[in-house]
Design a protein around this motif. Structure first.
Motif, PDB file in Angstrom:
ATOM      1  N   ALA A 115      16.488  17.149 -14.535  1.00  0.00           N
ATOM      2  CA  ALA A 115      15.236  17.972 -14.362  1.00  0.00           C
ATOM      3  C   ALA A 115      15.372  18.757 -13.111  1.00  0.00           C
ATOM      4  N   ARG A 163       0.813  -1.027  -0.152  1.00  0.00           N
ATOM      5  CA  ARG A 163       0.010  -0.069   0.044  1.00  0.00           C
ATOM      6  C   ARG A 163       0.854   1.571  -0.234  1.00  0.00           C
ATOM      7  N   ALA A 192       1.187   6.704  -6.632  1.00  0.00           N
ATOM      8  CA  ALA A 192      -0.102   7.460  -7.021  1.00  0.00           C
ATOM      9  C   ALA A 192       0.441   9.136  -7.512  1.00  0.00           C
ATOM     10  N   PHE A 193       1.731   9.528  -6.914  1.00  0.00           N
ATOM     11  CA  PHE A 193       2.160  10.943  -7.438  1.00  0.00           C
ATOM     12  C   PHE A 193       3.005  10.759  -8.710  1.00  0.00           C
ATOM     13  N   PRO A 194       2.859  12.031  -9.463  1.00  0.00           N
ATOM     14  CA  PRO A 194       3.675  12.003 -10.458  1.00  0.00           C
ATOM     15  C   PRO A 194       5.197  11.881 -10.032  1.00  0.00           C
ATOM     16  N   SER A 195       6.062  11.320 -10.744  1.00  0.00           N
ATOM     17  CA  SER A 195       7.489  11.059  -9.984  1.00  0.00           C
ATOM     18  C   SER A 195       8.107  12.338  -9.668  1.00  0.00           C
ATOM     19  N   LEU A 196       8.168  13.169 -10.818  1.00  0.00           N
ATOM     20  CA  LEU A 196       9.135  14.679 -10.626  1.00  0.00           C
ATOM     21  C   LEU A 196       8.344  15.467  -9.580  1.00  0.00           C
ATOM     22  N   LEU A 197       6.936  15.202  -9.532  1.00  0.00           N
ATOM     23  CA  LEU A 197       6.477  16.124  -8.571  1.00  0.00           C
ATOM     24  C   LEU A 197       6.755  15.694  -7.088  1.00  0.00           C
ATOM     25  N   LEU A 227      15.129  22.837 -12.575  1.00  0.00           N
ATOM     26  CA  LEU A 227      14.345  23.665 -11.901  1.00  0.00           C
ATOM     27  C   LEU A 227      14.836  24.387 -10.673  1.00  0.00           C
ATOM     28  N   ASP A 229       1.930   1.895  -3.359  1.00  0.00           N
ATOM     29  CA  ASP A 229       0.771   2.409  -4.181  1.00  0.00           C
ATOM     30  C   ASP A 229       0.621   3.887  -4.118  1.00  0.00           C
ATOM     31  N   VAL A 230       0.874   4.230  -2.710  1.00  0.00           N
ATOM     32  CA  VAL A 230       0.972   5.705  -2.498  1.00  0.00           C
ATOM     33  C   VAL A 230       1.859   6.576  -3.230  1.00  0.00           C
ATOM     34  N   LEU A 256      18.087  11.631 -15.748  1.00  0.00           N
ATOM     35  CA  LEU A 256      17.210  12.492 -16.417  1.00  0.00           C
ATOM     36  C   LEU A 256      16.420  13.222 -15.217  1.00  0.00           C
ATOM     37  N   ALA A 288      12.148  19.904  -1.466  1.00  0.00           N
ATOM     38  CA  ALA A 288      11.492  21.038  -0.768  1.00  0.00           C
ATOM     39  C   ALA A 288      11.515  20.714   0.678  1.00  0.00           C
ATOM     40  N   LEU A 290      10.265  16.858  -6.370  1.00  0.00           N
ATOM     41  CA  LEU A 290      10.271  18.193  -6.054  1.00  0.00           C
ATOM     42  C   LEU A 290       9.917  18.509  -4.656  1.00  0.00           C
ATOM     43  N   VAL A 291       8.917  17.744  -4.380  1.00  0.00           N
ATOM     44  CA  VAL A 291       8.304  18.236  -2.744  1.00  0.00           C
ATOM     45  C   VAL A 291       9.183  17.536  -1.752  1.00  0.00           C
TER      46      VAL A 291
END
Lengths: 336, 301
Positions: B236, B136, B143-148, B240, B139-140, B232, B155, B151-152
């Motif tokens: 990226a 699980r 569930a997020f776009p990898s780059l996002l 950024l 899965d979580v 890659l 942060a 980034l978080v």
């Protein structure tokens, strides 16, 4: 079908809870005091600090805070942006159409080119066309798209001056945003040239965002076609004397499309990750650019809200893809 | 010759046979061989960077700002690929950049491979609630776009190369967990595993020495893919402004620094991106070759 739907939704619930925990933890995991972080460099008096801590509920037990957060989500409350003071959810839905418009154009481009090219490459296996397509697809798959976007800007916006460098539409046009989709709104406005301007702004970002999905779809279509073309029922269809076109388009294609549709569904996440880079390069006012800017502006409630929204939307899109998949392929529906 | 020595030789020749067979299938794929050559060349360049690079990557030549490459008007042989906005030699920065990219790939793959395989083995072998919990959580993450998510995470951790690598390793490891778990589930009830268990092998030995070697093929292919993805994604993040920080000659960071000059000095943008593309392409070509050579389903025997 209903049972299938319900079981899929049941699987989503734990993932959604996990996603909400990640978004909830985000602000609390940041180094430093969350209230001081939100106050930024202006600083705070002692009393104001305590007041804000109470207001945001940071002084209460963590599980109570999480429960409140979860209740807030279901009431559409994702907090307020520190920079603009507007509700995060309102900002999200104001920018969301721009990202959807770009992503839709990209995926349509990728599907319209990727599937036919993949089919032809499979049918003409080993030919010059096949080799060219597969080499190009591998290059596309390996492409750092942020650089690819810059190259296209240099060539088409800089040297050839065919397309604008950035934005969604030329600033000389002004009309009400009825749907939020620039292509539709510019048509509705009836202003001469507005639609053309919107299209020309969309071309380069769409190409950039479509690059990786296009490569993946072309490769997947080719390998799915190759697998199906060697099946017995395709040979039977050929032996019956059906025309090659009919064998390929009716007998082979239908079955080859099943894995391809899964692949297309999986591209939603890829598109969102790509949108972060594409929107930043082309100053496209969508969710991706908004998130990158919010991270560098330390507008953390925005990052938190957008994180939750993006993951939830991807989960829902994947659910729809799963449903479609079940419709095409009954054996999946009845599997359990 | 003693018995142990004989079995030792026999074992070694069996290993050599496997390697020979592997090379036979791998070398049939022309792209894979080209990819391997480019990759080896990149590794050599990275190792020999101080010898090969004509200049220091951080030396600023104040009288040669934004100088075009040697073949363009105004270019000189001193700076073969030109200089950037503060007069640093682009070729030398690219050569040193190869070190960063390969380092990123190695660290990220090592991290995500070890963690991913361990979690996957536990999930597949132990099963039960532990399995459910691990899967699980994966899965979580997925569930997020990898780059996002990367980034978080950066942060939270703070921008920088090390933190970027940790973030990327975290977003890449669910793939290893899933692959390992699936492979373990299909292997763990086979006869040879039961035999080893009856012979008294403990759970750790069963997991790592008995089962794992038989699950390696898909993991190796996934590791190659992750290597190129890591490069890659790190580029990226650098682009950024959340990865390696200037003046590090990391390729993505170089691109970010040169963005404002794209129309005035296209070469400062062109070459770092080209370096990323060539590296990633070479690794992906090798990955395709590895898959063909390791996947028994595709073997034409």
């Amino acid at each position: 079908m209903l049972r299938f739907l319900l079981s899929r939704i049941g699987l989503l619930i734990p993932t959604f809870i996990g996603v909400s925990i990640v978004a909830f933890s985000f602000i609390r995991l940041l180094p430093g005091d969350p209230v001081l972080l939100m106050a930024g460099e202006r600083g705070l008096s002692e009393e104001r600090h305590a007041e804000l801590l109470k207001q945001f509920g940071f002084d209460r037990p963590i599980w109570e805070q999480y429960w409140d957060y979860l209740l807030g989500i279901f009431q559409g409350d994702l907090g307020f942006s520190i920079v603009t003071k507007k509700p995060v959810i309102a900002e999200f839905f104001a920018l969301f159409p721009a990202t959807v418009e770009l992503s839709l154009c990209a995926i349509v481009l990728a599907v319209l080119i990727g599937i036919p090219v993949g089919i032809i490459a499979a049918v003409k296996r080993g030919s010059f066309f096949d080799h060219t397509v597969m080499t190009t697809a591998l290059v596309g798959y390996s492409m750092p798209i942020f650089w690819w976007g810059l190259l296209l800007i240099i060539l088409f916006a800089g040297i050839l001056q065919w397309t604008p460098v950035s934005g969604r539409i030329s600033l000389i046009y002004f009309f009400p945003q009825v749907t939020g989709f620039m292509l539709i709104d510019s048509l509705l406005s009836g202003q001469a040239g507005a639609f053309r301007s919107a299209v020309s702004h969309l071309i380069l970002p769409s190409i950039v965002l479509a690059t990786i999905p296009l490569a993946v779809i072309a490769r997947q279509t080719r390998s799915a076609m190759l697998e199906v073309l060697s099946e017995d029922y395709v040979r039977t269809a050929r032996a019956k004397g059906l025309s090659p076109f009919r064998v390929i388009s009716v007998h082979a294609l239908r079955n080859a499309m099943i894995p391809v549709i899964t692949t297309i569904g999986l591209q939603i996440g890829v598109l969102m990750a790509g949108a972060i880079l594409t929107e930043t390069i082309f100053s496209w006012p969508g969710i991706g650019k908004w998130m990158v800017e919010s991270i560098s502006r330390r507008d953390y409630p925005v990052v938190q809200g957008a994180l939750l929204m993006v993951a939830t939307i991807i989960m829902l899109v994947n659910l729809v893809v799963d449903m479609l998949y079940g419709l095409i392929n009954p054996s999946i529906r009845y599997a359990r | 010759m003693s018995d142990t020595a004989r079995t030792e030789t026999k074992k070694r020749s069996a290993e050599a046979e496997v390697l020979a067979e592997f090379w036979h299938y791998f070398s049939e794929n022309r792209g894979a061989v080209i990819g391997l050559f480019v990759f080896v060349a990149l590794v050599l360049i990275a190792i020999l960077a101080p010898i090969v690079a004509p200049h220091s990557p951080t030396q600023q030549y104040r009288d040669a700002l934004l100088q075009p490459p040697v073949w363009a008007d105004g270019g000189t042989a001193t700076f073969l690929l030109g200089t950037d906005a503060v007069g640093r030699d682009i070729l030398s920065r690219l050569i040193y950049g190869a070190r960063f990219s390969l380092f990123i790939g190695v660290v990220v793959v090592t991290l995500s491979l070890t963690i991913g395989i361990s979690l996957g083995l536990i999930a597949g072998y132990v099963g039960g609630w532990l399995d459910t919990l691990i899967m699980r959580v994966m899965d979580v993450i997925l569930a997020f776009p990898s780059l996002l998510l990367a980034l978080v995470l950066v942060a939270i951790l703070g921008p920088g190369l090390m933190n970027a690598m940790i973030a990327i390793a975290l977003i890449l490891q669910p793939h290893f967990v899933r692959l390992t778990r699936a492979a373990v589930m299909s292997e763990k009830n086979r006869d040879y595993v039961t035999a080893a268990r009856v012979a008294g092998a403990g759970p750790l030995r069963l997991m790592f020495k008995t089962i794992l070697p038989n699950c390696m093929a898909p993991l190796i292919v996934q590791a190659t893919l992750s290597f190129s993805n890591a490069i890659l994604d790190a580029a990226a993040l650098g682009f950024l402004g959340m990865g390696a920080q200037p003046p590090t000659p990391e390729w993505g960071t170089m691109l970010a620094e040169s963005r404002e000059f794209i129309l005035r000095a296209p070469w400062v943008v062109t070459f770092p991106g080209l370096a990323i593309l060539v590296t990633v392409l070479a690794i992906n070509l090798m990955g395709d070759g590895l898959r063909d050579a390791l996947d028994p389903k595709l073997k034409r025997s």
